[in-house]
Design a protein around this motif. Structure first.
Motif, PDB file in Angstrom:
ATOM      1  N   ILE A   1      15.495 -18.863 -10.559  1.00  0.00           N
ATOM      2  CA  ILE A   1      14.668 -19.518  -9.543  1.00  0.00           C
ATOM      3  C   ILE A   1      13.207 -19.125  -9.747  1.00  0.00           C
ATOM      4  O   ILE A   1      12.904 -17.941  -9.906  1.00  0.00           O
ATOM      5  N   HIS A   2      12.360 -20.113  -9.743  1.00  0.00           N
ATOM      6  CA  HIS A   2      10.922 -19.841  -9.760  1.00  0.00           C
ATOM      7  C   HIS A   2      10.338 -20.426  -8.491  1.00  0.00           C
ATOM      8  O   HIS A   2      10.516 -21.613  -8.229  1.00  0.00           O
ATOM      9  N   GLU A   3       9.655 -19.608  -7.735  1.00  0.00           N
ATOM     10  CA  GLU A   3       8.981 -20.132  -6.550  1.00  0.00           C
ATOM     11  C   GLU A   3       7.683 -20.788  -7.028  1.00  0.00           C
ATOM     12  O   GLU A   3       6.883 -20.139  -7.694  1.00  0.00           O
TER      13      GLU A   3
ATOM     14  N   LYS B   1      10.762 -11.784   3.921  1.00  0.00           N
ATOM     15  CA  LYS B   1      12.048 -11.976   4.591  1.00  0.00           C
ATOM     16  C   LYS B   1      12.787 -13.171   4.014  1.00  0.00           C
ATOM     17  O   LYS B   1      14.000 -13.210   4.024  1.00  0.00           O
ATOM     18  N   VAL B   2      12.046 -14.169   3.576  1.00  0.00           N
ATOM     19  CA  VAL B   2      12.697 -15.339   2.990  1.00  0.00           C
ATOM     20  C   VAL B   2      12.118 -15.698   1.615  1.00  0.00           C
ATOM     21  O   VAL B   2      12.801 -16.288   0.800  1.00  0.00           O
TER      22      VAL B   2
ATOM     23  N   SER C   1      10.041 -14.922  -2.185  1.00  0.00           N
ATOM     24  CA  SER C   1      10.424 -14.157  -3.367  1.00  0.00           C
ATOM     25  C   SER C   1       9.415 -13.057  -3.665  1.00  0.00           C
ATOM     26  O   SER C   1       8.282 -13.100  -3.204  1.00  0.00           O
TER      27      SER C   1
ATOM     28  N   LEU D   1       7.356  -9.546  -3.952  1.00  0.00           N
ATOM     29  CA  LEU D   1       6.827  -8.636  -2.942  1.00  0.00           C
ATOM     30  C   LEU D   1       5.426  -9.114  -2.599  1.00  0.00           C
ATOM     31  O   LEU D   1       4.710  -9.595  -3.458  1.00  0.00           O
ATOM     32  N   TYR D   2       5.053  -8.961  -1.324  1.00  0.00           N
ATOM     33  CA  TYR D   2       3.675  -9.283  -0.963  1.00  0.00           C
ATOM     34  C   TYR D   2       2.773  -8.104  -1.303  1.00  0.00           C
ATOM     35  O   TYR D   2       3.236  -7.010  -1.566  1.00  0.00           O
TER      36      TYR D   2
ATOM     37  N   TYR E   1      10.717 -24.784  -5.025  1.00  0.00           N
ATOM     38  CA  TYR E   1      11.341 -23.933  -6.036  1.00  0.00           C
ATOM     39  C   TYR E   1      11.746 -24.761  -7.247  1.00  0.00           C
ATOM     40  O   TYR E   1      12.086 -25.942  -7.123  1.00  0.00           O
TER      41      TYR E   1
ATOM     42  N   ARG F   1      16.718 -14.459   1.571  1.00  0.00           N
ATOM     43  CA  ARG F   1      15.542 -14.057   0.794  1.00  0.00           C
ATOM     44  C   ARG F   1      15.771 -14.557  -0.621  1.00  0.00           C
ATOM     45  O   ARG F   1      16.756 -14.186  -1.274  1.00  0.00           O
ATOM     46  N   VAL F   2      14.871 -15.380  -1.098  1.00  0.00           N
ATOM     47  CA  VAL F   2      15.112 -16.047  -2.375  1.00  0.00           C
ATOM     48  C   VAL F   2      14.848 -15.078  -3.524  1.00  0.00           C
ATOM     49  O   VAL F   2      13.729 -14.590  -3.706  1.00  0.00           O
ATOM     50  N   ALA F   3      15.926 -14.777  -4.268  1.00  0.00           N
ATOM     51  CA  ALA F   3      15.814 -13.810  -5.358  1.00  0.00           C
ATOM     52  C   ALA F   3      15.290 -14.507  -6.598  1.00  0.00           C
ATOM     53  O   ALA F   3      16.029 -14.794  -7.531  1.00  0.00           O
ATOM     54  N   GLY F   4      14.034 -14.819  -6.580  1.00  0.00           N
ATOM     55  CA  GLY F   4      13.466 -15.497  -7.739  1.00  0.00           C
ATOM     56  C   GLY F   4      12.113 -14.923  -8.075  1.00  0.00           C
ATOM     57  O   GLY F   4      11.648 -13.976  -7.450  1.00  0.00           O
ATOM     58  N   GLU F   5      11.505 -15.541  -9.054  1.00  0.00           N
ATOM     59  CA  GLU F   5      10.172 -15.085  -9.425  1.00  0.00           C
ATOM     60  C   GLU F   5       9.169 -15.691  -8.456  1.00  0.00           C
ATOM     61  O   GLU F   5       9.180 -16.896  -8.203  1.00  0.00           O
ATOM     62  N   ALA F   6       8.302 -14.831  -7.893  1.00  0.00           N
ATOM     63  CA  ALA F   6       7.422 -15.285  -6.827  1.00  0.00           C
ATOM     64  C   ALA F   6       6.262 -16.111  -7.357  1.00  0.00           C
ATOM     65  O   ALA F   6       5.805 -15.914  -8.488  1.00  0.00           O
ATOM     66  N   ALA F   7       5.797 -17.031  -6.505  1.00  0.00           N
ATOM     67  CA  ALA F   7       4.613 -17.804  -6.865  1.00  0.00           C
ATOM     68  C   ALA F   7       3.385 -16.920  -6.797  1.00  0.00           C
ATOM     69  O   ALA F   7       2.393 -17.136  -7.482  1.00  0.00           O
ATOM     70  N   TYR F   8       3.475 -15.893  -5.932  1.00  0.00           N
ATOM     71  CA  TYR F   8       2.308 -15.052  -5.689  1.00  0.00           C
ATOM     72  C   TYR F   8       2.378 -13.769  -6.501  1.00  0.00           C
ATOM     73  O   TYR F   8       3.416 -13.116  -6.540  1.00  0.00           O
TER      74      TYR F   8
ATOM     75  N   ALA G   1       0.055 -10.135  -7.371  1.00  0.00           N
ATOM     76  CA  ALA G   1      -1.134  -9.375  -6.991  1.00  0.00           C
ATOM     77  C   ALA G   1      -2.262  -9.618  -7.980  1.00  0.00           C
ATOM     78  O   ALA G   1      -3.423  -9.689  -7.605  1.00  0.00           O
TER      79      ALA G   1
ATOM     80  N   VAL H   1      -4.907 -12.109  -7.348  1.00  0.00           N
ATOM     81  CA  VAL H   1      -6.002 -11.717  -6.474  1.00  0.00           C
ATOM     82  C   VAL H   1      -6.914 -10.740  -7.199  1.00  0.00           C
ATOM     83  O   VAL H   1      -8.131 -10.815  -7.125  1.00  0.00           O
TER      84      VAL H   1
ATOM     85  N   GLY I   1       6.886  -9.991 -10.659  1.00  0.00           N
ATOM     86  CA  GLY I   1       7.842  -9.403  -9.731  1.00  0.00           C
ATOM     87  C   GLY I   1       7.296  -8.149  -9.098  1.00  0.00           C
ATOM     88  O   GLY I   1       7.835  -7.648  -8.129  1.00  0.00           O
ATOM     89  N   GLU I   2       6.221  -7.642  -9.620  1.00  0.00           N
ATOM     90  CA  GLU I   2       5.659  -6.431  -9.029  1.00  0.00           C
ATOM     91  C   GLU I   2       4.495  -6.855  -8.152  1.00  0.00           C
ATOM     92  O   GLU I   2       3.338  -6.807  -8.539  1.00  0.00           O
ATOM     93  N   GLY I   3       4.828  -7.299  -6.972  1.00  0.00           N
ATOM     94  CA  GLY I   3       3.799  -7.928  -6.161  1.00  0.00           C
ATOM     95  C   GLY I   3       2.980  -6.983  -5.331  1.00  0.00           C
ATOM     96  O   GLY I   3       2.113  -7.402  -4.587  1.00  0.00           O
ATOM     97  N   LEU I   4       3.262  -5.702  -5.393  1.00  0.00           N
ATOM     98  CA  LEU I   4       2.554  -4.796  -4.490  1.00  0.00           C
ATOM     99  C   LEU I   4       1.147  -4.534  -4.932  1.00  0.00           C
ATOM    100  O   LEU I   4       0.923  -3.986  -5.949  1.00  0.00           O
TER     101      LEU I   4
END
Ligand code: SF4
Ligand code: SF4
Lengths: 374, 256
Positions: free
Chosen positions: A5-7, A312-313, A315, A317-318, B83, B230-237, B239, B242, B253-256
């Motif tokens: 899955i890619h967001e 929470k929903v 993908s 980490l923020y 997605y 919680r969608v276990a995928g690669e995030a659009a966002y 760090a 920014v 995947g290391e969004g912190l």
């Protein structure tokens, strides 16, 4: 089935509890655990326990005043705080906290005033410039038998704080990292570590009594051992799957390299002062104390800011572990600044080295012997 | 060219009919006053059924909501997550997932509110009394759907209201009104004859995060299991987006 899955489009949620909240939970935990450490010394009146109890009370009072200010600042509508008392929602731990916090702070300040009252009175009798101020502070008397019931009530309120702060965060099911039964215990144990850390630093700065330093270091080692044991048990419950809630908490952060670094950092922040405090209980107070303070603070930063970085929903980490910015940084610096100011005021204006056990109702109080008793 | 235009106009016609049907369904069940029970004592319970097969991810609802509710720049009351799903090495599929407050019947955001500013309205909407909210953000933490945020203009908790101001005068929520594909359907779940009740009867539906037992009033048709939590995928966002260039793109995947 293999699913990748890619967001492509998603919303990022900023942390809603800001660094002010970290400061609040850090300071209040230190305050209540310090008060609980101060009580046995004052209530038993054993001379050998008084020096430690005085340091503990100093920590409890100064952090106890600073903490609610940080809490207020974390509200986005701070001037509506009175609503907490008008519309108390019984199902909310926060609503109960709104009653417990002022009770705790009020009782702790009253207790501190009571144990210092004979000291105020004697300063008021001397012939010097500010005698009038201390006469006023002593309210024209020196009896302090009521310090005992006040101390017991403050102790009960302190336990109330430990329960409410732990439960308030633990009940949030939506945040797996918070929703673990161990969290209240970890808050209490790391609070003790922080309080002992501050007491060690203050001992080095104000008293320089090697025996007291060694004693505090040994107690710090014990508190760190409890924190370490809780951490190991947490991890064991999570990785074995014995506790589904702990397993979910671990799963929510597992696989993110930054969390491996945090775990290693945390383990070191416990192990290093533990070994130092046990092996060299004398002359390491500065180091063990500062690392202990850092460990207690770091634990809360990780729980609150790291916990809010877990979507929470969505993908990944923020970016919430570092929402510092100027606002966040000002919160941290501002509260620490106020706390240090209060420490200076406390040690400068209060006869804190004369605070002793409350006297019986029948006998007039006399200040305990001061400086030399370290 | 003509054929294409005819096809396009035909599609618009269908959408319009769909929207009109939803409007009718809502106003019919809402009655003139919207919220109040009618003479027979019937009280509407609002719900939404999102037919994911019809969502094209155009974000018209996202924009309509922002305009209608004056949502500040850095937040959303609703948005459509998009997605890319690759199953067993097959061709990638684009999947849309409109997200909003679920107006849960067992809302975890409600009991935590220390001053009772969050409440359940009589037609099922979960609302915030902004004049009472102290901005403690406890509800923001407690909502398992990230549906709430602190509005930095009002400094109070904010979220979807199912367009309470519109439904109470018999109008549809702005996102439903504007939905291009007819994916968002709104109506009275208490009325067995409403469009949404019929959709729930005739289709297999699911809700987001059923394990939280929140009893949502927003249902989805065609929701893939891998997207309901919680969608276990690669995030659009990331760090580094920014932080600027120069970061290792492999650190996904290391969004912190
Ligand atoms: S989706 Fe979140 S904000 Fe909406 S009612 Fe449920 S718990 Fe509350
Ligand atoms: S932010 Fe407002 S609505 Fe949310 S819990 Fe706090 S007071 Fe209640």
């Amino acid at each position: 089935m293999q699913v990748q899955i890619h967001e492509l489009v998603g919303a990022v949620h900023e942390a809603a509890w800001l660094p002010w909240a970290v400061q609040y939970f850090f300071l209040i935990a230190i305050s209540v655990t310090a008060l609980l450490m101060a009580l046995p010394g004052f209530l038993s009146g054993r001379a050998d326990q008084l020096p430690r109890a005085r340091l503990a009370l100093m920590v409890a009072v100064t952090t106890g005043i600073t903490a609610p200010i940080a809490l207020l600042a974390d509200l986005h509508q701070p001037f509506r705080f009175w609503e907490f008392f008008v519309y108390t929602h019984k199902t909310s731990w926060m609503a109960w906290g709104a009653w417990v916090v002022p009770s705790y702070v009020g009782l702790t300040l009253a207790f501190a005033w009571a144990v210092h009252r004979p000291g105020f009175a004697s300063l008021g009798r001397e012939d010097w410039r500010f005698a009038w101020l201390f006469r006023w502070l002593s309210l024209g008397g020196e009896s302090n038998w009521f310090a005992r019931p006040l101390g017991i009530a403050a102790g009960a309120a302190a336990l109330g704080i430990l329960v409410y702060t732990g439960m308030e965060v633990m009940v949030v099911r939506a945040r797996p990292l918070w929703n673990t039964p161990f969290l209240p215990l970890q808050f209490a144990a790391t609070g003790c570590v922080g309080a002992l850390g501050v007491m060690l630093v203050l001992e080095r700065a104000l008293c320089r009594a090697p025996a007291l330093e060694a004693r505090l270091n040994r107690q710090l080692a014990l508190a760190l051992a409890v924190v370490g044991a809780l951490g190991v048990a947490w991890f064991a419950l999570a990785s074995s799957g014995l506790s589904p809630r702990h397993a979910e908490a671990l799963a929510s952060v597992a696989g993110f390299p930054v969390w491996y670094r945090i775990a290693t950092w945390g383990a070191l922040a416990i192990a290093v002062p533990f070994v130092l405090a046990l092996a060299l209980p004398r002359n390491t107070g500065w180091v063990t104390g500062l690392i202990a303070i850092h460990a207690a603070w770091m634990f809360r930063w990780t729980v609150f800011m790291g916990g809010q970085a877990v979507p929470k929903v969505g993908s990944g980490l923020y970016d919430a572990l570092m929402p510092a910015g100027l606002d966040g940084l000002m919160g941290v610096i501002g509260t620490f600044g106020l706390w240090i100011f209060l420490l200076i005021a406390y040690t400068t204006f209060l006869p804190w080295q004369e605070a002793g056990a409350p006297q019986d109702r029948a006998h007039p109080a006399t200040p305990a012997k001061s400086a030399g008793s370290f | 060219m003509d054929a294409t235009r005819r096809g396009f106009l035909g599609a618009v016609g269908r959408v319009t009919i769909g929207a009109a049907a939803s409007v009718a369904g809502a106003s019919q069940s809402a009655g003139a006053a919207g919220a109040a029970p009618d003479d027979s004592g019937h009280r509407p319970h609002w719900g939404m059924v999102v037919d994911l097969r019809k969502c094209i991810g155009c974000q018209a609802c996202t924009v309509a909501c922002i305009m209608e509710n004056d949502v500040p720049e850095d937040a959303f009351r609703t948005h459509v997550s998009v997605y890319e799903l690759v199953k067993d090495g097959q061709d990638p599929a684009m999947v849309m997932l409109p997200r909003l407050c679920n107006h849960c019947d067992n809302p975890p955001c409600l009991p935590v509110c220390p001053v009772e500013a969050t409440f359940k309205a009589e037609n099922g909407e979960v609302l915030v009394d902004a004049s009472k909210c102290v901005g403690c953000a406890y509800c923001v933490q407690a909502c398992p759907y990230d549906a709430r945020f602190i509005n930095h203009e009002t400094q109070t908790a904010d979220k979807c209201t199912f367009c309470f101001h519109r439904t109470s005068v018999g109008l549809l929520p702005a996102c439903v009104e504007t939905c291009v594909g007819g994916a968002r359907n709104f109506g009275d779940l208490n009325d067995p004859d409403s469009e949404v009740s019929r959709m729930l009867r005739d289709n297999e539906v699911s809700v987001l995060r059923p394990e939280m037992h929140t009893n949502p009033n927003v249902y989805y048709i065609g929701l893939d299991d891998v997207l309901d939590g919680r969608v276990a995928g690669e995030a659009a966002y990331h760090a580094e987006m920014v932080a600027g260039p120069g970061h290792d793109a492999a650190q996904h995947g290391e969004g912190l």
